[in-house]
Write a protein that holds these residues in place. Structure first.
Motif, PDB file in Angstrom:
ATOM      1  N   ALA A  83      -8.732  31.793   7.246  1.00  0.00           N
ATOM      2  CA  ALA A  83      -9.067  30.430   6.835  1.00  0.00           C
ATOM      3  C   ALA A  83     -10.120  30.444   5.733  1.00  0.00           C
ATOM      4  O   ALA A  83     -10.029  29.684   4.752  1.00  0.00           O
ATOM      5  CB  ALA A  83      -9.575  29.629   8.031  1.00  0.00           C
ATOM      6  N   GLY A  84     -11.123  31.311   5.860  1.00  0.00           N
ATOM      7  CA  GLY A  84     -12.164  31.417   4.846  1.00  0.00           C
ATOM      8  C   GLY A  84     -11.608  31.835   3.498  1.00  0.00           C
ATOM      9  O   GLY A  84     -11.994  31.292   2.449  1.00  0.00           O
ATOM     10  N   LEU A  85     -10.688  32.798   3.495  1.00  0.00           N
ATOM     11  CA  LEU A  85     -10.067  33.242   2.242  1.00  0.00           C
ATOM     12  C   LEU A  85      -9.307  32.102   1.570  1.00  0.00           C
ATOM     13  O   LEU A  85      -9.350  31.932   0.345  1.00  0.00           O
ATOM     14  CB  LEU A  85      -9.118  34.415   2.529  1.00  0.00           C
ATOM     15  CG  LEU A  85      -9.755  35.726   2.988  1.00  0.00           C
ATOM     16  CD1 LEU A  85      -8.678  36.742   3.363  1.00  0.00           C
ATOM     17  CD2 LEU A  85     -10.657  36.297   1.899  1.00  0.00           C
ATOM     18  N   THR A  86      -8.597  31.304   2.378  1.00  0.00           N
ATOM     19  CA  THR A  86      -7.829  30.176   1.833  1.00  0.00           C
ATOM     20  C   THR A  86      -8.738  29.139   1.194  1.00  0.00           C
ATOM     21  O   THR A  86      -8.461  28.632   0.093  1.00  0.00           O
ATOM     22  CB  THR A  86      -6.987  29.523   2.944  1.00  0.00           C
ATOM     23  OG1 THR A  86      -6.037  30.474   3.428  1.00  0.00           O
ATOM     24  CG2 THR A  86      -6.244  28.296   2.427  1.00  0.00           C
ATOM     25  N   ILE A  87      -9.825  28.797   1.848  1.00  0.00           N
ATOM     26  CA  ILE A  87     -10.726  27.767   1.327  1.00  0.00           C
ATOM     27  C   ILE A  87     -11.383  28.221   0.028  1.00  0.00           C
ATOM     28  O   ILE A  87     -11.527  27.438  -0.923  1.00  0.00           O
ATOM     29  CB  ILE A  87     -11.778  27.399   2.395  1.00  0.00           C
ATOM     30  CG1 ILE A  87     -11.085  26.701   3.576  1.00  0.00           C
ATOM     31  CG2 ILE A  87     -12.866  26.518   1.809  1.00  0.00           C
ATOM     32  CD1 ILE A  87     -11.988  26.487   4.781  1.00  0.00           C
ATOM     33  N   ILE A  88     -11.767  29.479  -0.059  1.00  0.00           N
ATOM     34  CA  ILE A  88     -12.361  30.000  -1.295  1.00  0.00           C
ATOM     35  C   ILE A  88     -11.363  29.906  -2.452  1.00  0.00           C
ATOM     36  O   ILE A  88     -11.694  29.454  -3.556  1.00  0.00           O
ATOM     37  CB  ILE A  88     -12.817  31.456  -1.095  1.00  0.00           C
ATOM     38  CG1 ILE A  88     -14.014  31.509  -0.135  1.00  0.00           C
ATOM     39  CG2 ILE A  88     -13.191  32.101  -2.437  1.00  0.00           C
ATOM     40  CD1 ILE A  88     -14.396  32.915   0.290  1.00  0.00           C
ATOM     41  N   ALA A  89     -10.111  30.309  -2.209  1.00  0.00           N
ATOM     42  CA  ALA A  89      -9.075  30.234  -3.254  1.00  0.00           C
ATOM     43  C   ALA A  89      -8.795  28.787  -3.631  1.00  0.00           C
ATOM     44  O   ALA A  89      -8.564  28.468  -4.810  1.00  0.00           O
ATOM     45  CB  ALA A  89      -7.796  30.908  -2.769  1.00  0.00           C
ATOM     46  N   ALA A  90      -8.828  27.873  -2.652  1.00  0.00           N
ATOM     47  CA  ALA A  90      -8.559  26.457  -2.917  1.00  0.00           C
ATOM     48  C   ALA A  90      -9.606  25.869  -3.843  1.00  0.00           C
ATOM     49  O   ALA A  90      -9.283  25.144  -4.798  1.00  0.00           O
ATOM     50  CB  ALA A  90      -8.522  25.686  -1.607  1.00  0.00           C
ATOM     51  N   LEU A  91     -10.863  26.156  -3.604  1.00  0.00           N
ATOM     52  CA  LEU A  91     -11.934  25.635  -4.454  1.00  0.00           C
ATOM     53  C   LEU A  91     -11.824  26.190  -5.872  1.00  0.00           C
ATOM     54  O   LEU A  91     -12.105  25.489  -6.850  1.00  0.00           O
ATOM     55  CB  LEU A  91     -13.296  25.969  -3.832  1.00  0.00           C
ATOM     56  CG  LEU A  91     -13.565  25.320  -2.463  1.00  0.00           C
ATOM     57  CD1 LEU A  91     -14.896  25.803  -1.904  1.00  0.00           C
ATOM     58  CD2 LEU A  91     -13.556  23.798  -2.569  1.00  0.00           C
ATOM     59  N   THR A  92     -11.383  27.429  -5.982  1.00  0.00           N
ATOM     60  CA  THR A  92     -11.195  28.041  -7.301  1.00  0.00           C
ATOM     61  C   THR A  92     -10.049  27.367  -8.056  1.00  0.00           C
ATOM     62  O   THR A  92     -10.088  27.230  -9.279  1.00  0.00           O
ATOM     63  CB  THR A  92     -10.914  29.544  -7.155  1.00  0.00           C
ATOM     64  OG1 THR A  92     -11.950  30.144  -6.384  1.00  0.00           O
ATOM     65  CG2 THR A  92     -10.836  30.234  -8.518  1.00  0.00           C
ATOM     66  N   ALA A  93      -9.012  26.935  -7.330  1.00  0.00           N
ATOM     67  CA  ALA A  93      -7.825  26.335  -7.964  1.00  0.00           C
ATOM     68  C   ALA A  93      -8.170  25.088  -8.765  1.00  0.00           C
ATOM     69  O   ALA A  93      -7.549  24.811  -9.794  1.00  0.00           O
ATOM     70  CB  ALA A  93      -6.777  25.999  -6.901  1.00  0.00           C
ATOM     71  N   PHE A  94      -9.161  24.319  -8.311  1.00  0.00           N
ATOM     72  CA  PHE A  94      -9.541  23.104  -9.042  1.00  0.00           C
ATOM     73  C   PHE A  94      -9.960  23.428 -10.471  1.00  0.00           C
ATOM     74  O   PHE A  94      -9.721  22.642 -11.393  1.00  0.00           O
ATOM     75  CB  PHE A  94     -10.686  22.390  -8.322  1.00  0.00           C
ATOM     76  CG  PHE A  94     -10.271  21.672  -7.070  1.00  0.00           C
ATOM     77  CD1 PHE A  94      -9.472  20.542  -7.131  1.00  0.00           C
ATOM     78  CD2 PHE A  94     -10.684  22.122  -5.826  1.00  0.00           C
ATOM     79  CE1 PHE A  94      -9.093  19.873  -5.980  1.00  0.00           C
ATOM     80  CE2 PHE A  94     -10.316  21.461  -4.661  1.00  0.00           C
ATOM     81  CZ  PHE A  94      -9.514  20.330  -4.739  1.00  0.00           C
ATOM     82  N   LEU A  95     -10.591  24.565 -10.664  1.00  0.00           N
ATOM     83  CA  LEU A  95     -11.082  24.946 -11.984  1.00  0.00           C
ATOM     84  C   LEU A  95     -10.090  25.808 -12.752  1.00  0.00           C
ATOM     85  O   LEU A  95     -10.118  25.834 -13.989  1.00  0.00           O
ATOM     86  CB  LEU A  95     -12.410  25.707 -11.839  1.00  0.00           C
ATOM     87  CG  LEU A  95     -13.551  24.968 -11.133  1.00  0.00           C
ATOM     88  CD1 LEU A  95     -14.749  25.893 -10.949  1.00  0.00           C
ATOM     89  CD2 LEU A  95     -13.945  23.724 -11.918  1.00  0.00           C
TER      90      LEU A  95
END
Length: 499
Positions: free
Chosen positions: A199-211
């Motif tokens: 779950a932690g890996l997914t959230i980190i990648a998700a926040l990066t996707a915005f940029l």
């Protein structure tokens, strides 16, 4: 101009494709990690019955399938970059909450919510990918992207191995026989750590996707000059414009023209409109708006529904093993640790086979031929798993590797065929959403790989073999129908050049 095109493709391959592949890997990982968790006693330690896991998988795919077109349309309307980041944060949080499940209703509710958030992710990102690559660059890149579904299985097995080894719930990470008087466990269970880590890996990648993700080629930050960005968008427009006179030209006739010249002219007019600005002012490189004509054209196209049935039946083994392969391998008699580790080679075989096949498909401009090759290999492997005795561990394991080598080919090549043969970007987006209903195979998989048929799963393999057989016949008949239609048009002087 050729040098500029190569520069654009190289930079897009470096900066966009790997990141999209990463987020699809995490998407696939969060979808299938319950299988790895179950090898470490997930349902037993959470106070659930084994069949609750199958019901939860089935519920996930019901929500996932029903909302596919809605999710695809929302992703296209909102903008893939912002939409992907938002839904990834949501399903990442829900994946972490799986660690605290204590009832059947909680598990099923969580999986339904995850399925709803993941719905449309794949077709929306496939549509997004098509904004950056021309028709005959597309299948190979789609193969690299879709191959992460198999890589996720291998990565999930590797992560599970290390988590279960470093944080064993029981000696050597193995599961003891169920007991009604099991003492209270102190601390975290290993499966809980697995859910929270992923779950932690997914959230980190998700926040990066915005940029990271632009709206289209004209906003791609990795293209350094305005000339590069302008040509990146224009070359896609040129490629679509060439579809006015010929869509995908392939030996097997995988392009179906209109049945008469009037219908053909109408199709051309729709394609011309797709190359002009839409009502909201966006063009193909900037995600054009969706209109009712696109939706009508999509749902009245017989090819879409025929290929959907083929996609459902061909996807059963891929989706099933994405969740249940660790349990199948554990049924061979291996420990929890070794079962998760031994899932890695079959998944890697599937990924490498897919990547090589999509490369050949783009180079030869053929789709259906390679789909049938993959399904034939799957049928042969399933026959071995049905016929070989349970004691023949090595041959059965080799058969699993061969099975996954053929399993992942049909779905991305079907998407490539549909994407390359839809007249307008809007219709293409809707069609990819409808094709996403192929994930109803996940419901079938949860019924087929029932816990009472473990550990050998012979009946499961038999049912899977029947499903793949139906897919083989369906794709073969579709090939014949398409070739027959082009043959008639060839006699009228309407055949495509190079057929």
């Amino acid at each position: 101009m050729q040098a500029l095109t190569l520069t654009i493709k190289r930079r897009t391959d470096i900066y966009l494709l790997p990141f999209l592949s990463l987020i699809f890997l995490l998407n696939s990982l969060d979808r299938s990690n319950v299988g790895n968790a179950e090898t470490a006693g997930f349902t037993r330690h959470a106070g659930l019955a084994p069949e609750d896991l199958n019901d939860a998988v089935s519920a996930f795919f019901v929500a996932f399938v029903l909302l596919q077109p809605v999710g695809a349309a929302l992703g296209k309307r909102v903008g893939v970059g912002r939409w992907v980041g938002g839904v990834m944060v949501g399903w990442g949080i829900l994946t972490g909450l799986n660690a605290f499940v204590r009832s059947r209703s909680q598990l099923i509710g969580l999986r339904i919510c995850i399925g709803a958030l993941e719905a449309g992710f794949y077709p929306a990102t496939v549509f997004y990918l098509s904004l950056f690559y021309t028709r005959y660059e597309f299948a190979q890149r789609l193969g690299m992207f879709y191959g992460q579904y198999a890589v996720a299985g291998a990565f999930g097995g590797l992560v599970s191995y290390f988590v279960f080894r470093l944080f064993p719930t029981e000696p050597e990470g193995d599961i003891r026989a169920p007991s009604t008087h099991e003492p209270e466990h102190e601390g975290w269970y290993s499966y809980q750590i697995l859910f929270l880590l992923e779950a932690g890996l997914t959230i980190i990648a998700a926040l990066t996707a915005f940029l990271w993700l632009p709206t289209g080629p004209k906003n791609a930050w990795w293209l350094k000059t305005s000339a590069e960005r302008a040509w990146a968008e224009k070359r896609i427009l040129i490629d679509r414009a060439q579809a006015e006179n010929a869509l995908e030209v392939e030996e097997e006739g995988e392009e179906l023209l209109a049945d008469n010249e009037s219908d053909e002219e109408e199709a051309k007019q729709r394609r011309r409109r797709s190359l002009s600005t839409s009502k909201n002012g966006k063009i193909i490189g900037g995600e054009p708006g969706l209109n009712m004509q696109d939706i009508t054209d999509a749902i009245t196209d017989w090819r879409v529904w025929w290929l959907l049935i083929c996609n459902i039946t061909s996807s059963v083994p891929g989706i099933a093993f994405g969740v249940f392969l660790p349990l199948v391998v554990k049924g061979f008699g291996y420990s929890t640790l070794h079962a998760n580790l031994l899932t890695i080679p079959p998944f890697l075989c599937g990924a490498c086979s897919l990547w090589y096949t999509t490369y050949l498909s783009d180079r030869s401009r053929l789709r259906l031929k390679y789909i049938l090759y993959g399904l034939t290999l799957s049928l042969f492997s399933l026959a071995l798993l049905v016929l070989l005795p349970l004691t023949a561990l090595t041959p059965r394991y080799v058969a699993l590797c061969l099975l996954l080598s053929g399993t992942y080919i049909a779905s991305p090549l079907t998407v490539a065929w549909l994407s390359n043969n839809m007249e307008t970007p809007g219709k293409r987006a809707v069609v990819l959403g409808i094709n996403g209903w192929g994930n109803v195979a996940g419901v079938l998989a949860s019924w087929i790989f029932r816990p009472e048929w473990a550990p050998g799963y012979e009946r499961s393999f038999g049912w899977t073999m029947g499903s793949v057989g139906i897919a083989w016949v369906g794709y073969a008949l579709f090939w014949v129908a398409i070739r027959g239609g082009n043959g008639r048009r060839g006699r009228m002087g309407l055949a495509l050049v190079g057929e």
